[in-house]
Scaffold this motif. Sequence first.
Motif, PDB file in Angstrom:
ATOM      1  N   LEU A 244       1.056   1.176   9.118  1.00 52.98           N
ATOM      2  CA  LEU A 244       0.085   1.574   8.114  1.00 52.98           C
ATOM      3  C   LEU A 244      -1.027   2.338   8.812  1.00 52.98           C
ATOM      4  O   LEU A 244      -1.598   1.852   9.788  1.00 52.98           O
ATOM      5  N   LEU A 245      -1.296   3.547   8.334  1.00 60.85           N
ATOM      6  CA  LEU A 245      -2.350   4.380   8.907  1.00 60.85           C
ATOM      7  C   LEU A 245      -3.386   4.629   7.822  1.00 60.85           C
ATOM      8  O   LEU A 245      -3.064   5.149   6.743  1.00 60.85           O
ATOM      9  N   LEU A 246      -4.633   4.230   8.088  1.00 59.94           N
ATOM     10  CA  LEU A 246      -5.714   4.345   7.113  1.00 59.94           C
ATOM     11  C   LEU A 246      -6.821   5.236   7.651  1.00 59.94           C
ATOM     12  O   LEU A 246      -7.151   5.176   8.834  1.00 59.94           O
TER      13      LEU A 246
ATOM     14  N   ALA B 263     -10.748 -11.638   4.953  1.00 52.38           N
ATOM     15  CA  ALA B 263     -10.278 -10.876   6.117  1.00 52.38           C
ATOM     16  C   ALA B 263     -11.403  -9.976   6.606  1.00 52.38           C
ATOM     17  O   ALA B 263     -12.378  -9.727   5.892  1.00 52.38           O
ATOM     18  N   PRO B 264     -11.318  -9.478   7.827  1.00 51.88           N
ATOM     19  CA  PRO B 264     -12.331  -8.531   8.300  1.00 51.88           C
ATOM     20  C   PRO B 264     -12.428  -7.320   7.376  1.00 51.88           C
ATOM     21  O   PRO B 264     -11.437  -6.902   6.761  1.00 51.88           O
ATOM     22  N   ALA B 265     -13.619  -6.747   7.280  1.00 52.02           N
ATOM     23  CA  ALA B 265     -13.861  -5.631   6.364  1.00 52.02           C
ATOM     24  C   ALA B 265     -13.045  -4.414   6.769  1.00 52.02           C
ATOM     25  O   ALA B 265     -13.059  -3.987   7.934  1.00 52.02           O
ATOM     26  N   LEU B 266     -12.330  -3.857   5.806  1.00 49.42           N
ATOM     27  CA  LEU B 266     -11.499  -2.689   6.031  1.00 49.42           C
ATOM     28  C   LEU B 266     -11.290  -2.011   4.684  1.00 49.42           C
ATOM     29  O   LEU B 266     -10.790  -2.639   3.750  1.00 49.42           O
ATOM     30  N   ALA B 267     -11.684  -0.760   4.566  1.00 50.12           N
ATOM     31  CA  ALA B 267     -11.501  -0.055   3.304  1.00 50.12           C
ATOM     32  C   ALA B 267     -11.358   1.429   3.564  1.00 50.12           C
ATOM     33  O   ALA B 267     -11.988   1.981   4.471  1.00 50.12           O
ATOM     34  N   GLY B 268     -10.497   2.071   2.780  1.00 50.73           N
ATOM     35  CA  GLY B 268     -10.312   3.504   2.932  1.00 50.73           C
ATOM     36  C   GLY B 268      -9.043   3.978   2.259  1.00 50.73           C
ATOM     37  O   GLY B 268      -8.466   3.281   1.416  1.00 50.73           O
ATOM     38  N   GLN B 269      -8.593   5.149   2.656  1.00 51.88           N
ATOM     39  CA  GLN B 269      -7.424   5.780   2.045  1.00 51.88           C
ATOM     40  C   GLN B 269      -6.197   5.621   2.925  1.00 51.88           C
ATOM     41  O   GLN B 269      -6.264   5.800   4.141  1.00 51.88           O
ATOM     42  N   VAL B 270      -5.068   5.310   2.297  1.00 53.01           N
ATOM     43  CA  VAL B 270      -3.815   5.197   3.017  1.00 53.01           C
ATOM     44  C   VAL B 270      -3.301   6.606   3.337  1.00 53.01           C
ATOM     45  O   VAL B 270      -3.074   7.416   2.437  1.00 53.01           O
ATOM     46  N   GLU B 271      -3.116   6.893   4.615  1.00 55.93           N
ATOM     47  CA  GLU B 271      -2.621   8.206   5.047  1.00 55.93           C
ATOM     48  C   GLU B 271      -1.115   8.191   5.309  1.00 55.93           C
ATOM     49  O   GLU B 271      -0.459   9.219   5.145  1.00 55.93           O
ATOM     50  N   ARG B 272      -0.603   7.054   5.716  1.00 55.05           N
ATOM     51  CA  ARG B 272       0.826   6.988   6.042  1.00 55.05           C
ATOM     52  C   ARG B 272       1.311   5.549   5.962  1.00 55.05           C
ATOM     53  O   ARG B 272       0.600   4.621   6.343  1.00 55.05           O
ATOM     54  N   VAL B 273       2.534   5.397   5.461  1.00 52.56           N
ATOM     55  CA  VAL B 273       3.224   4.117   5.451  1.00 52.56           C
ATOM     56  C   VAL B 273       4.560   4.311   6.156  1.00 52.56           C
ATOM     57  O   VAL B 273       5.322   5.230   5.809  1.00 52.56           O
TER      58      VAL B 273
ATOM     59  N   ALA C 204       0.838  -1.206   0.000  1.00 46.38           N
ATOM     60  CA  ALA C 204       0.000   0.000   0.000  1.00 46.38           C
ATOM     61  C   ALA C 204       0.870   1.252   0.000  1.00 46.38           C
ATOM     62  O   ALA C 204       1.919   1.295   0.636  1.00 46.38           O
ATOM     63  N   GLU C 205       0.410   2.284  -0.708  1.00 47.83           N
ATOM     64  CA  GLU C 205       1.144   3.543  -0.826  1.00 47.83           C
ATOM     65  C   GLU C 205       0.280   4.701  -0.339  1.00 47.83           C
ATOM     66  O   GLU C 205      -0.953   4.657  -0.462  1.00 47.83           O
ATOM     67  N   PRO C 206       0.903   5.761   0.211  1.00 53.51           N
ATOM     68  CA  PRO C 206       0.122   6.928   0.649  1.00 53.51           C
ATOM     69  C   PRO C 206      -0.754   7.491  -0.468  1.00 53.51           C
ATOM     70  O   PRO C 206      -0.319   7.605  -1.614  1.00 53.51           O
ATOM     71  N   GLY C 207      -1.997   7.805  -0.117  1.00 52.43           N
ATOM     72  CA  GLY C 207      -2.944   8.339  -1.083  1.00 52.43           C
ATOM     73  C   GLY C 207      -3.737   7.287  -1.822  1.00 52.43           C
ATOM     74  O   GLY C 207      -4.742   7.607  -2.473  1.00 52.43           O
ATOM     75  N   GLN C 208      -3.314   6.035  -1.729  1.00 52.37           N
ATOM     76  CA  GLN C 208      -3.990   4.944  -2.423  1.00 52.37           C
ATOM     77  C   GLN C 208      -5.246   4.518  -1.673  1.00 52.37           C
ATOM     78  O   GLN C 208      -5.288   4.541  -0.447  1.00 52.37           O
TER      79      GLN C 208
END
Length: 272
Positions: free
Chosen positions: A210-212, A192-202, A180-184
Amino acid sequence: MPVRKDESGRRTVAAEVEVPGTPEDVWRAIATGPGVTSWFVPTRVEERVGGTVATNFGPGMESLATITAWEPPRRFTADSPEAMGPGSPTIATEWTVEARAGGTCIVRVVHAWFAETDDWDAQFEGHEHGWQAFFHILRLYLSHFRGRSGANLQLMGVAPEPTVQAGWAELTGRLGLAGAEPGQRVQSASDAPALAGQVERVGPDEHPELLLRLDAPVPGIAHLFALPMGGQVYLPVRLYLFREEPTAAAAREEPAWQAWMARHFPMPGQPG
């Protein structure tokens, strides 16, 4: 966060961050139980001199401090006896909020203690990465969820491999978040458990994290990282969930996460 020493034996470490919001906004985030819980760990605060600050880092890991100064919305201090373990010095922690032009504030935390030796210095210097990571969450919280109280889920697993990089690759790979890359925009794997959003920090390779900013399963924040300790690699997953009924959302999501972590990254003594 290098340790500073003076001739009296007083030692200090400090960290700071610039965040959006008024001093009153920021004070609610750093000096109230619901505020701190929404970006740090589950916390209770008795908002007065002599009151208790109780921070819960997991089962059997509650830290207690006594408030010694209370000056909202600018400053408070609290003392924590043996916060680093039996025989460790009492830590005096000071939090300050300083308004800046343009609608931002500087949040500064200073830990101070007295010691005749350097025995505890390395542990305090290790606080630097921890505060840097949590300050990223604080800034994200104040940018997108300011004033809202969230439910806080803390999950923990142990990697099957003893190296940080291998453990991190296993966690992100099973979640479908490897590379995963920032902004992606990312979404977890179907099993896996549901998780979706924007990558804020790697985070960097030596401190992977990983911060989403989440939009599913509910609006919120996810923070995942790898932590080497005692010859093993621990894999904390922290979720901060914000919606009309965050407690209900947490109660719904936690069993799936607990089962998934136990299956793939069981803690010592826990069946996989």
